[in-house]
Design an enzyme around this catalytic site. Structure first.
Site, short mmCIF file in Angstrom:
data_model
loop_
_atom_site.label_atom_id
_atom_site.label_comp_id
_atom_site.label_asym_id
_atom_site.label_seq_id
_atom_site.Cartn_x
_atom_site.Cartn_y
_atom_site.Cartn_z
N GLY A 46 41.38 31.43 37.12
CA GLY A 46 41.11 32.35 36.01
C GLY A 46 40.92 31.74 34.65
O GLY A 46 40.27 32.32 33.79
N GLU A 100 46.78 29.79 30.51
CA GLU A 100 46.58 30.87 31.49
C GLU A 100 45.57 31.88 30.97
O GLU A 100 45.44 32.08 29.75
CB GLU A 100 47.91 31.60 31.71
CG GLU A 100 48.80 30.98 32.78
CD GLU A 100 48.38 31.37 34.18
OE1 GLU A 100 47.23 31.81 34.38
OE2 GLU A 100 49.22 31.23 35.08
N ASP A 101 44.87 32.53 31.88
CA ASP A 101 44.01 33.64 31.50
C ASP A 101 44.87 34.85 31.16
O ASP A 101 44.65 35.54 30.18
CB ASP A 101 43.05 33.97 32.65
CG ASP A 101 43.75 34.03 34.01
OD1 ASP A 101 44.96 33.76 34.10
OD2 ASP A 101 43.06 34.36 35.00
N ASP A 104 51.22 38.28 33.55
CA ASP A 104 51.53 39.65 33.98
C ASP A 104 53.05 39.76 34.19
O ASP A 104 53.79 39.92 33.23
CB ASP A 104 50.71 39.90 35.26
CG ASP A 104 50.85 41.30 35.83
OD1 ASP A 104 51.44 42.16 35.17
OD2 ASP A 104 50.35 41.54 36.94
N LYS A 132 50.74 40.93 29.19
CA LYS A 132 51.15 42.32 29.43
C LYS A 132 52.65 42.44 29.16
O LYS A 132 53.46 42.24 30.08
CB LYS A 132 50.86 42.72 30.89
CG LYS A 132 49.38 42.72 31.28
CD LYS A 132 49.22 43.14 32.74
CE LYS A 132 47.79 43.11 33.19
NZ LYS A 132 47.64 43.36 34.65
N PHE A 153 45.05 46.88 35.04
CA PHE A 153 44.31 45.82 35.72
C PHE A 153 42.97 45.60 35.03
O PHE A 153 42.20 46.55 34.85
CB PHE A 153 44.11 46.15 37.20
CG PHE A 153 43.55 45.00 37.96
CD1 PHE A 153 44.36 43.95 38.36
CD2 PHE A 153 42.20 44.95 38.27
CE1 PHE A 153 43.83 42.87 39.05
CE2 PHE A 153 41.66 43.86 38.95
CZ PHE A 153 42.49 42.82 39.34
N ASP A 160 39.32 38.18 37.83
CA ASP A 160 38.55 38.75 38.93
C ASP A 160 39.25 39.90 39.61
O ASP A 160 40.47 40.07 39.52
CB ASP A 160 38.30 37.67 40.00
CG ASP A 160 39.57 37.34 40.77
OD1 ASP A 160 40.59 36.99 40.12
OD2 ASP A 160 39.58 37.46 42.00
N ARG A 166 34.49 37.45 37.34
CA ARG A 166 34.91 36.33 36.47
C ARG A 166 33.84 35.97 35.44
O ARG A 166 34.14 35.47 34.37
CB ARG A 166 35.20 35.08 37.30
CG ARG A 166 36.38 35.21 38.25
CD ARG A 166 36.76 33.83 38.79
NE ARG A 166 37.62 33.90 39.96
CZ ARG A 166 38.95 34.05 39.92
NH1 ARG A 166 39.56 34.19 38.77
NH2 ARG A 166 39.65 34.08 41.03
P1 IMP Z 1 52.00 36.92 37.26
O1 IMP Z 1 52.54 35.79 38.07
O2 IMP Z 1 52.47 38.26 37.75
O3 IMP Z 1 52.26 36.75 35.76
O4 IMP Z 1 50.45 36.98 37.47
C1 IMP Z 1 49.65 36.02 37.00
C2 IMP Z 1 48.33 35.98 37.73
O5 IMP Z 1 47.98 37.22 38.34
C3 IMP Z 1 47.24 35.69 36.75
O6 IMP Z 1 47.05 34.32 36.56
C4 IMP Z 1 46.04 36.36 37.40
O7 IMP Z 1 45.45 35.49 38.34
C5 IMP Z 1 46.62 37.54 38.14
N1 IMP Z 1 46.53 38.79 37.34
C6 IMP Z 1 47.51 39.43 36.70
N2 IMP Z 1 47.07 40.54 36.07
C7 IMP Z 1 45.73 40.60 36.33
C8 IMP Z 1 44.69 41.52 35.93
O8 IMP Z 1 44.89 42.51 35.20
N3 IMP Z 1 43.45 41.22 36.39
C9 IMP Z 1 43.18 40.15 37.17
N4 IMP Z 1 44.11 39.27 37.55
C10 IMP Z 1 45.39 39.49 37.15
MG MG Z 2 45.73 32.82 36.70
#
Ligand code: IMP
Ligand code: MG
Length: 175
Positions: A46, A100-101, A104, A132, A153, A160, A166
């Site tokens: 991402g 990071e992109d 979450d 977020k 989302f 993606d 992407r």
């Molecule tokens: P986390 O480990 O829950 O913080 O999630 C991180 C990863 O989940 C990110 O690097 C993204 O690849 C994916 N992700 C989380 N939220 C989104 C979203 O809204 N759209 C797309 N990918 C997401």
């Molecule tokens: Mg990611």
């Protein structure tokens, strides 16, 4: 409105807003590291767009490398984080900025922190284009945040939905 696989998405954040947010992040990072040579570590897939823009806005000496660590499958965070792949550089004693992109739940950040602490880095910072706050479940500080968003989302700008979206230059949210 756009469609990716079985879902529809509506415009959410413009390319201009994204570019401005990344430029601001680059400035903040410059302030902290201009007298050092930080290593930016992009988390694939991402982050490739964010890293490219960050690179164009960062005006001092720095290095770039990429790792892969994905926790996502579709639109639900699985909570299961895979292994770190691709770190082939000695980071001991270096200032590392993980890029990071999106952050979450923070599961990925937690895993990255554990993995990079083993590398004996001088300092470890986290940068993310999107954050977020409502979904974040960790106490690890995210040092550089581009844009805070609601727990929705989103796709585009590296993000993606099942592999698609992407390459979108603007960011869209699930309808
Ligand atoms: P986390 O480990 O829950 O913080 O999630 C991180 C990863 O989940 C990110 O690097 C993204 O690849 C994916 N992700 C989380 N939220 C989104 C979203 O809204 N759209 C797309 N990918 C997401
Ligand atoms: Mg990611």
């Amino acid at each position: 409105m756009i469609a990716l696989h079985d879902k529809e998405f509506v415009p959410f954040i413009s390319n201009e807003e994204i570019k401005n947010a990344i430029a601001k992040m680059a400035q903040e990072i410059e302030k902290d590291f201009k007298n050092d040579v930080p290593v930016f570590v992009g988390v694939l897939n991402g982050s490739f767009m964010v890293v490219a823009d960050l690179a164009s806005k960062y005006h001092f000496d720095c290095e770039f490398t990429f790792v892969r660590l994905s926790s996502y499958d579709g639109i639900q965070s699985t909570g299961k984080v895979k292994k770190l792949i691709g770190l082939n550089q000695v980071l001991a004693g270096r200032s590392v900025v993980i890029v990071e992109d999106i952050v979450d739940t923070g599961t990925t950040v937690l895993e990255l922190k554990k993995l990079f602490e083993k590398e004996n880095v001088k300092c470890l910072k986290f940068a993310t284009l999107f954050f977020k706050p409502e979904a974040y479940q960790q106490s690890i500080k995210i040092d550089y945040i581009g844009i805070d968003i609601q727990d929705r989302f989103i796709v585009g700008y590296g993000l993606d939905y099942k592999g698609l979206g992407r390459n979108l230059q603007n960011v869209y949210q699930l309808k």
